[in-house]
Motif scaffolding. Structure first.
Motif, short mmCIF file in Angstrom:
data_model
loop_
_atom_site.label_atom_id
_atom_site.label_comp_id
_atom_site.label_asym_id
_atom_site.label_seq_id
_atom_site.Cartn_x
_atom_site.Cartn_y
_atom_site.Cartn_z
N GLN A 120 -10.36 11.31 -3.68
CA GLN A 120 -10.94 11.54 -5.14
C GLN A 120 -12.28 12.62 -4.29
O GLN A 120 -12.67 12.95 -5.38
CB GLN A 120 -10.64 10.57 -5.47
CG GLN A 120 -11.26 10.70 -6.97
CD GLN A 120 -9.84 11.72 -7.14
OE1 GLN A 120 -8.67 12.20 -6.09
NE2 GLN A 120 -10.23 12.52 -8.34
N VAL A 141 2.94 3.50 -2.58
CA VAL A 141 1.79 4.23 -4.07
C VAL A 141 2.91 5.45 -3.65
O VAL A 141 3.35 5.96 -5.31
CB VAL A 141 0.28 4.45 -3.53
CG1 VAL A 141 -0.24 5.40 -4.31
CG2 VAL A 141 -0.48 3.59 -3.51
N VAL A 142 3.31 6.25 -3.16
CA VAL A 142 4.14 7.31 -2.58
C VAL A 142 5.41 6.97 -3.09
O VAL A 142 5.97 7.73 -4.21
CB VAL A 142 4.30 7.32 -0.83
CG1 VAL A 142 5.22 8.70 -0.69
CG2 VAL A 142 2.83 7.44 -0.44
N PRO A 167 -5.36 -1.23 3.56
CA PRO A 167 -4.36 -0.04 3.94
C PRO A 167 -5.33 1.26 4.56
O PRO A 167 -5.82 2.05 2.91
CB PRO A 167 -3.41 -0.66 3.09
CG PRO A 167 -3.48 -1.50 1.98
CD PRO A 167 -4.79 -1.97 2.57
N THR A 180 1.36 13.00 3.21
CA THR A 180 1.43 11.85 2.33
C THR A 180 -0.15 12.43 1.00
O THR A 180 0.16 12.31 0.02
CB THR A 180 1.48 10.63 3.09
OG1 THR A 180 2.58 10.38 3.54
CG2 THR A 180 1.67 9.98 1.71
N ILE A 240 -7.84 6.62 -10.85
CA ILE A 240 -8.76 7.62 -9.84
C ILE A 240 -8.85 8.98 -10.48
O ILE A 240 -9.32 8.94 -11.05
CB ILE A 240 -7.95 7.48 -8.92
CG1 ILE A 240 -7.70 6.27 -7.65
CG2 ILE A 240 -8.36 8.99 -8.17
CD1 ILE A 240 -7.14 6.64 -6.29
N VAL A 286 7.65 8.69 -5.79
CA VAL A 286 9.00 9.14 -5.79
C VAL A 286 9.71 9.00 -7.25
O VAL A 286 10.54 9.80 -8.02
CB VAL A 286 9.49 9.20 -4.98
CG1 VAL A 286 10.65 10.21 -3.96
CG2 VAL A 286 8.87 9.93 -3.47
N LEU A 337 -2.68 2.82 -10.08
CA LEU A 337 -3.93 2.92 -9.23
C LEU A 337 -4.09 5.32 -9.10
O LEU A 337 -5.38 5.30 -9.73
CB LEU A 337 -3.55 2.50 -7.62
CG LEU A 337 -5.08 3.03 -6.73
CD1 LEU A 337 -5.73 2.15 -6.83
CD2 LEU A 337 -4.70 2.81 -5.61
N LEU A 338 -2.90 5.38 -9.26
CA LEU A 338 -3.66 7.23 -9.07
C LEU A 338 -4.10 7.53 -10.89
O LEU A 338 -4.74 7.90 -10.79
CB LEU A 338 -2.11 7.74 -9.08
CG LEU A 338 -1.50 7.28 -7.48
CD1 LEU A 338 -0.50 8.21 -6.72
CD2 LEU A 338 -2.46 8.38 -6.84
N GLY A 367 0.96 -1.01 -0.13
CA GLY A 367 -0.14 -0.01 0.46
C GLY A 367 0.62 1.11 0.22
O GLY A 367 0.27 2.17 -1.09
N VAL A 400 -7.43 -2.54 -5.57
CA VAL A 400 -6.95 -2.58 -4.54
C VAL A 400 -7.93 -3.74 -3.53
O VAL A 400 -7.10 -4.25 -3.01
CB VAL A 400 -8.12 -1.63 -3.84
CG1 VAL A 400 -7.81 -1.82 -2.07
CG2 VAL A 400 -7.77 -0.09 -4.15
N ILE A 430 -3.97 4.56 3.48
CA ILE A 430 -3.82 5.42 2.72
C ILE A 430 -4.44 4.83 1.64
O ILE A 430 -4.71 5.92 1.15
CB ILE A 430 -1.74 5.04 2.08
CG1 ILE A 430 -1.50 6.14 1.79
CG2 ILE A 430 -1.26 3.41 2.54
CD1 ILE A 430 -1.64 7.76 1.85
N LEU A 431 -4.60 3.09 1.02
CA LEU A 431 -5.29 3.64 -0.09
C LEU A 431 -6.66 3.98 0.06
O LEU A 431 -7.00 4.53 -0.81
CB LEU A 431 -5.09 1.75 -0.30
CG LEU A 431 -3.88 1.91 -0.56
CD1 LEU A 431 -4.32 -0.36 -1.30
CD2 LEU A 431 -3.32 1.87 -2.54
N VAL A 469 -9.60 0.45 -10.06
CA VAL A 469 -9.72 0.91 -9.26
C VAL A 469 -10.06 -0.41 -7.87
O VAL A 469 -9.22 -0.28 -7.50
CB VAL A 469 -10.48 2.36 -8.50
CG1 VAL A 469 -9.72 2.82 -7.35
CG2 VAL A 469 -9.82 3.69 -9.46
N PHE A 475 0.77 15.68 -0.24
CA PHE A 475 1.81 15.44 -1.04
C PHE A 475 1.60 14.61 -2.15
O PHE A 475 1.54 15.20 -3.86
CB PHE A 475 2.58 14.78 -0.21
CG PHE A 475 3.87 13.69 -1.30
CD1 PHE A 475 5.08 14.82 -2.79
CD2 PHE A 475 4.27 12.93 -2.04
CE1 PHE A 475 5.82 14.25 -2.44
CE2 PHE A 475 4.30 12.29 -2.70
CZ PHE A 475 5.55 13.26 -3.42
N LEU A 476 0.01 14.00 -2.56
CA LEU A 476 -0.65 13.53 -3.83
C LEU A 476 -1.41 13.76 -4.68
O LEU A 476 -1.82 13.62 -5.72
CB LEU A 476 -0.42 12.39 -2.59
CG LEU A 476 0.17 11.00 -2.82
CD1 LEU A 476 -0.51 9.49 -2.69
CD2 LEU A 476 0.90 11.01 -3.76
N MET A 490 -10.77 7.53 -13.95
CA MET A 490 -12.43 8.01 -13.18
C MET A 490 -12.31 6.10 -14.41
O MET A 490 -13.31 5.83 -14.63
CB MET A 490 -13.42 8.88 -13.67
CG MET A 490 -13.09 9.96 -13.45
SD MET A 490 -14.75 10.96 -13.03
CE MET A 490 -14.05 11.75 -15.14
#
Lengths: 309, 333
Positions: free
Chosen positions: B185, A249-250, B175, B268, A268, A254, A264-265, A246, A280, B177-178, A276, B271-272, A271
């Motif tokens: 959103q 993602v971050v 999780p 976080t 999202i 980076v 995933l991003l 999970g 998950v 964060i997910l 998505v 940040f996103l 849409m």
């Protein structure tokens, strides 16, 4: 053992349905109408829009849509994204990289955390112990994405030891730095857990007995102290695998890694509810199964734990 | 209880209590120093001392920890900055002029200017408010939800426990964060501090719930609960007045430990680009926008990142100190 396993697998069933229902509901709440957006500025012909909605069961009530989705999971037919790419392909493309990244991070935090935690726990209060306690505090306090940038700037850009970004289909070398950034916070927790656990075990009666019967220090530490200290650590590591995937993602953002987080991003932003939910859901399954695996590992670590009773 | 006794023995030492109480005839036998045997603590326990509660115990042990004082000083400083940022910076963090684009530090602007020409120092100062507010409120709400669910499950047991345990498992499997990314959103640009708080608390109550359930189950079979039941106190009142006050210590420990995590989570999300809107100054966003100039102006990233890390560090040290003080099983240094 088989009975216990069966019971645990049965318990996973309501959790699986509950978690997927929850995710589906969350994604259902996402704003915007992707079908209407397909037509762009000119708008979509009413008839065409209605046909696409019917094809994707979007005209059905929420629960029926969810049941269609569950049916899709069991027949391995996850549908297609709005630009006609099979969702299964999206998932299958994204996962290998993230799994690799998460497993590397898990290995780093397990090996480093247990090693430093063991030394710190055996010499509690010493210089090594105090130093690494401070290190663990600082590492916990620095968020993963900051850690990522710091590593990227110093090791990737200034020193040039490792590639600063990973890109598509990255190898071991380009994933090493992202894996370290991802593992950092959990490493601190593993270190602290091991340290306390080792210290507690090393004062136990059976350790004194082992020393008294003339075993070498090395054998006492490796067979008696370490093995008996590992249960809380293994519990943490098992739960952490899901959290790492999970948290990827971050890290993926980076270091520009095209894994689950990236997909995933993107899903999202575009849409794509079906993508998505699927991305998950697989994560949730990994999480549930790794926790189950940990529960089964207990017996290997501590023979006193038995599953049949 | 053993902890009370050993502490009493520790603080006064053997010198206060000469072994004159021992019958003279047995003096030629070996006597271990009272500090060396566990039972020695019982022998030296002074019954005339007023009984110490968990809280006074915790306070007296907290008071002696340097870690606690460092954490308190840092936390207080950060809270004052969050409450009155104007005291620390006269510049307006939202007043940016592009002519100051990436200007170097100068008098009155110690950290220089960012890409939009905003004063970095004042943005670092004003960013504290969002982080601290989200951290404190999310901890409060997550602990409330977790305590209600965990205590109900642990205290009433039976089918209530089964249902709530499955509910906890479901939320545990996703999780945080997910879930937060997907839900945030929904808010898009309409996000406020409060919506971030709600989203974090809705998905992060699980840890507190698990701890609360265990703590309540540990207390509910105690003799004083049986006594209260025999006196005819209603079950709900017993839960509120007798069980919860005795189960609250581990809940507080978990909540304090999570505070830092929630601050990181907010940063976080920001940040996103899924957290607070740009109308609210936040460290997460500043870190995210400084990233574009990382190679040429790394300092822009390190100021907000350093402030964020320092804040989280303060709350984590606080959590550590509180845990050591409240958890009788924690190993003391």
């Amino acid at each position: 053992m088989a009975k216990y396993l069966g019971k645990r697998l049965l318990q996973l069933i309501p959790v699986f349905f509950g978690a997927t229902l929850l995710i589906y509901a969350l994604v259902f709440l996402m704003p915007g109408d992707p079908i209407a957006a397909l037509g762009g500025d000119r708008g979509l012909n009413e008839e065409v829009a209605a046909r696409i909605r019917a094809e994707r069961h979007l005209d059905q009530p929420f629960l029926i849509q969810y049941l269609y989705y569950i049916k899709g999971i069991f027949t391995l037919d996850l549908g297609t994204t709005l630009n006609a790419r099979p969702v299964l392909e999206v998932v299958a493309n994204a996962y290998p990289v993230t799994v690799k990244l998460a497993l590397m991070a898990l290995a780093i935090e397990a090996v480093m955390g247990v090693a430093t935690g063991l030394i710190a726990g055996l010499r509690k209060g010493g210089v090594f112990d105090s130093t690494f306690l401070v290190v663990s505090l600082v590492v916990i306090a620095v968020p993963t994405f900051v850690m990522g940038y710091v590593l990227q700037f110093f090791i990737g850009v200034k020193l040039g030891w490792l590639p600063p970004t990973a890109g598509t289909d990255p190898g071991f070398k380009s994933l090493l730095m992202p894996a370290c950034a991802l593992a950092a916070v959990s490493y601190a927790y593993v270190l602290r857990l091991t340290r306390v656990s080792v210290f507690e075990t090393s004062t136990a009666d059976f350790v004194r007995t082992a020393t008294a019967k003339g075993l070498t220090r090395h054998r006492v530490v490796s067979h008696h102290i370490l093995r008996n200290s590992l249960i809380p650590v293994v519990t943490f590591l098992g739960a952490d695998l899901g959290a790492l995937m999970g948290g990827a993602v971050v890290t993926e953002g980076v270091f520009n890694i095209h894994g689950v987080g990236h997909a995933l991003l993107q899903a999202i932003r575009q849409m794509e509810p079906s993508a998505v939910v699927s991305l998950v859901t697989v994560l949730v399954m990994v999480y549930m199964l790794s926790n189950l695996l940990v529960d089964l590992l207990y017996a290997a670590l501590d023979p006193r734990i038995r599953y049949d009773s | 209880m053993t902890r009370d006794h050993s502490r009493a023995a520790d603080s006064r030492g053997p010198a206060d209590k000469p072994p004159s109480k021992q019958p003279a005839a047995r003096q030629d036998h070996f006597f271990a120093d009272p500090d060396e045997v566990v039972l020695g603590a019982v022998d030296t326990f002074d019954e005339s001392r007023p009984p110490s509660s968990l809280w006074s115990d915790a306070w007296s042990s907290l008071r002696r920890q340097p870690l606690f004082w460092v954490a308190t000083a840092l936390t207080l400083l950060i809270i004052v900055v969050a409450l009155f940022p104007g005291l620390f910076s006269s510049a307006d963090p939202q007043y940016c002029t592009l002519t100051e684009h990436l200007e170097k530090p100068r008098a009155g602007h110690p950290f220089g200017f960012d890409r939009q020409g905003c004063d970095v120092y004042s943005r670092v100062v004003y960013g504290a408010r969002a982080s601290v507010t989200v951290g404190l409120l999310a901890t409060l709400f997550a602990s409330l939800i977790g305590t209600v669910i965990g205590a109900t499950a642990g205290y009433y047991g039976g089918w209530a426990d089964s249902i709530l345990a499955r509910l906890t498992d479901i939320f545990y499997a996703i999780p945080v964060i997910l879930a937060a990314i997907v839900v945030m959103q929904v808010f898009r640009s309409r996000a406020t501090v409060f919506s971030v708080v709600v989203v974090i608390s809705l998905f992060a109550w699980v840890n507190v719930a698990r701890i609360a359930r265990g703590a309540v189950m540990g207390v509910k079979n105690a003799d004083f609960i049986t006594a209260a039941t025999a006196l005819g106190v209603s079950r709900f009142r017993i839960l509120l007045r007798h069980v919860l006050p005795n189960a609250v210590a581990p809940i507080i420990v978990t909540a304090t430990t999570q505070l830092g995590t929630f601050i990181v989570l907010e940063a976080t999300l920001s940040f996103l680009g899924l957290g607070l809107p740009s109308s609210i100054v936040s460290w997460g966003q500043d870190i995210s926008s400084a990233q574009a100039n990382l190679r040429t102006d790394p300092a822009l990233l390190f100021y907000p990142a350093g402030a964020l890390a320092l804040t989280v560090l303060a709350f984590i040290m606080m959590g550590d100190a509180v845990r050591d003080a409240l958890d009788p099983k924690a190993v003391r240094r």
